[in-house]
Design an enzyme around this catalytic site. Structure first.
Site, PDB file in Angstrom:
ATOM      1  CD  GLU A 320      38.490 -10.242  -1.887  1.00  0.00           C
ATOM      2  OE1 GLU A 320      38.974 -10.428  -0.769  1.00  0.00           O
ATOM      3  OE2 GLU A 320      38.646 -11.036  -2.836  1.00  0.00           O
ATOM      4  N   GLY A 322      39.297  -4.530  -7.804  1.00  0.00           N
ATOM      5  CA  GLY A 322      40.577  -3.847  -7.962  1.00  0.00           C
ATOM      6  C   GLY A 322      40.526  -3.037  -9.242  1.00  0.00           C
ATOM      7  CB  CYS A 391      65.672  -6.486 -27.081  1.00  0.00           C
ATOM      8  SG  CYS A 391      66.619  -4.981 -26.976  1.00  0.00           S
ATOM      9  CE1 TYR A 421      45.800  -6.959 -10.787  1.00  0.00           C
ATOM     10  CE2 TYR A 421      43.913  -6.194 -12.050  1.00  0.00           C
ATOM     11  CZ  TYR A 421      44.427  -6.807 -10.925  1.00  0.00           C
ATOM     12  OH  TYR A 421      43.595  -7.261  -9.950  1.00  0.00           O
TER      13      TYR A 421
HETATM   14  C1  LIG Z   1      42.936 -10.265  -8.185  1.00  0.00           C
HETATM   15  C2  LIG Z   1      41.945 -10.472  -7.124  1.00  0.00           C
HETATM   16  C3  LIG Z   1      40.946  -9.524  -6.930  1.00  0.00           C
HETATM   17  C4  LIG Z   1      40.761  -8.314  -7.795  1.00  0.00           C
HETATM   18  O1  LIG Z   1      40.504  -8.640  -9.135  1.00  0.00           O
HETATM   19  P1  LIG Z   1      40.055  -7.462 -10.132  1.00  0.00           P
HETATM   20  O2  LIG Z   1      39.944  -8.168 -11.439  1.00  0.00           O
HETATM   21  O3  LIG Z   1      41.143  -6.455 -10.125  1.00  0.00           O
HETATM   22  O4  LIG Z   1      38.780  -6.916  -9.617  1.00  0.00           O
HETATM   23  C5  LIG Z   1      40.061  -9.726  -5.882  1.00  0.00           C
HETATM   24  N1  LIG Z   1      40.179 -10.789  -5.070  1.00  0.00           N
HETATM   25  C6  LIG Z   1      41.148 -11.712  -5.219  1.00  0.00           C
HETATM   26  C7  LIG Z   1      41.223 -12.841  -4.285  1.00  0.00           C
HETATM   27  C8  LIG Z   1      42.066 -11.589  -6.254  1.00  0.00           C
HETATM   28  O5  LIG Z   1      43.015 -12.519  -6.420  1.00  0.00           O
END
Ligand SMILES: *Cc1c(COP(=O)(O)O)cnc(C)c1O
Length: 463
Positions: A320, A322, A391, A421
């Site tokens: 996964e 991101g 601020c 992010y």
């Molecule tokens: C945040 C998260 C990701 C992605 O994390 P990255 O650091 O963006 O690769 C994948 N799986 C789960 C369950 C997450 O909470």
């Protein structure tokens, strides 16, 4: 400033001593390919360009601050992950890093799946036409409404995070006369970030069900008993901004240990294992991220080896990423408003955004780099702190960076690697208007998330 490590959050662990900064780079005008999106370069006038369009034109058309996203780079990274893992594994893009309908369509076209962790993310994914069976639903406290919508929509999997949720999802599925495919998220006692990982027996965090004390095994027992659930695998996510792969080795060893116990107790071999995300990217030239091909090879080898040792059929792997897909593809463009030298310390450079468009520096002590984008300069480097207009003295975008000594109000500066992010964690603090995200590709720019307006703000304030 929070310094508490949160292994499941998008923390960029700061392993450098307070006040650390590297020596000035030899060429302040150079753009390190490691931290900039693929098509970013300087034109013959020295102006930074992305997708063939220079930032002066982009600023004129879309204003500042704004995020500019290199679509070609996004697609290439998505494709690389997909190709690296091949047909024997699934890649789920973690939508929380940055999600918009355009992004969902790119992912769909490039053959990736999608992780969502709220009703809003699910709605975005579905409205852009992502097939529900390619969506995974995450979260440690999904509401009853969110669970119902996810099951009704037919999401490919719901990742169960607690004993309560096992019952809740089973109940909704039974009510709707269906069987929901689920994974159970477990915590394996591995806390990983950047160059270190810690392996412990217990893990002190809100996500997942602990492997320790037999809790994960009990969760599996219950899930297997419920008609509404089809348990397809075990999920583990060990941290963020990870460069050192050995944390995954310990995690895989422990997850496979559980798969083996499940086989021995219930006579079933669960067909899937999800190793989560968390793979690191380069925020500065000091960072050395792994390539997807190397990551895929390493993870596949680890799981295969562990399963062979346990005499288990190797399950289908999913990952996964991101940040590793979207992070490097965008930069934030700011206009310099004030330049304030503090004798013997550093120069404070104030820009027209700040912690409302990039909270990571304040929240995680994250490191970023920055470059003068609207021109080149031969002036001597000066040590700067790039700060926002909010601020709050913690409103820092780039803690320590060198910029040319002739930097002046009106100059455009760009902070790379803000694709993940930043927009997704943007806020309206001080009633700031959240910046747009503009996708640039082959000489064409297109707003994919528009800038907020004062009307947007006032519409929510019903008086
Ligand atoms: C945040 C998260 C990701 C992605 O994390 P990255 O650091 O963006 O690769 C994948 N799986 C789960 C369950 C997450 O909470």
């Amino acid at each position: 400033m929070s310094r508490s490590a949160h292994p499941a959050g998008p923390r960029h662990a700061d392993v450098l001593p307070e006040g650390h900064y590297s020596a000035p780079p030899t060429d302040l005008n150079a753009l390190d390919a490691k931290v900039w999106a693929e098509t970013v370069t300087r034109d013959e006038d020295g102006v930074v360009t992305v997708g063939g369009i220079d930032v002066k034109r982009l600023a004129e058309e879309y204003g500042t601050p704004a995020y500019f996203l290199d679509e070609q780079d996004f697609r290439a990274r998505a494709r690389d992950w997909r190709t690296a893992f091949g047909n024997e594994a699934d890649v789920f893009y973690a939508g929380k890093a940055f999600l918009s309908r355009a992004v969902v369509r790119w992912l769909d076209e490039e053959g990736l799946n999608l992780d969502v962790c709220s009703g809003g993310e699910l709605a975005t994914a579905l409205s852009a036409g992502m097939p529900a069976e390619r969506i995974a639903f995450h979260g440690n406290n999904k509401s009853a409404g969110e669970i119902r919508r996810a099951v009704e929509a037919g999401v490919g999997r719901i990742v169960l995070d607690s004993f309560q949720e096992i019952v809740r999802v089973a109940h909704v599925a039974r009510e709707l006369g269906t069987r929901q495919r689920v994974q159970i998220r477990i915590t394996v006692g591995v806390e990983a970030h950047t160059h270190e990982f810690i392996a412990t027996a217990h893990e002190d965090q809100k996500f997942g069900i602990p492997l320790a004390g037999g809790q994960a095994a009990e969760a599996v027992r219950r899930a297997l008993q419920l008609d509404g659930l089809e348990l397809i695998g075990i999920h583990s996510h060990i941290g963020s901004q990870i460069f050192d792969m050995s944390g995954f080795e310990v995690a895989a060893h422990r997850v496979v240990g559980l798969l083996k116990d499940i086989r021995d107790e219930h006579g079933v071999e669960l067909p899937e294992i999800d190793l989560g995300g968390g793979l690191g990217i380069a925020y500065t030239s000091d960072d050395d991220p792994r390539e997807p091909y190397e990551i895929a090879k390493t993870l596949t080898e680890i799981v295969t080896r562990e399963c062979d040792a346990a005499r288990l059929t190797t399950p289908r792997i999913s990952v996964e990423p991101g940040r590793a897909i979207v992070g490097p593809t965008a930069f934030t463009l700011y206009e310099v408003g004030t330049v304030k030298p503090l004798d013997g310390l550093r120069t404070y450079v104030s820009v027209d955004g700040g912690m409302s468009d990039n909270i990571r520096t304040a929240l995680y002590d994250a490191e970023y780099s920055v470059a003068l984008a609207s021109r080149v300069s031969d002036a001597e480097p000066m040590l700067c702190r790039v700060v926002g207009k909010h601020c709050e003295s913690g409103d820092i975008v780039v803690k320590d960076a060198f910029l040319p000594g002739d930097l002046a109000p009106g100059d455009l500066i760009a902070v790379p690697a803000t694709g993940a992010y930043c927009r997704s964690m943007a806020s309206n603090y001080n009633h700031a208007l959240r910046p747009p995200v503009v996708a640039v590709r082959d000489g064409e720019a297109r707003v994919i998330v528009r800038r907020e307006t004062e009307e947007d703000l006032l519409r929510l304030d019903v008086g």
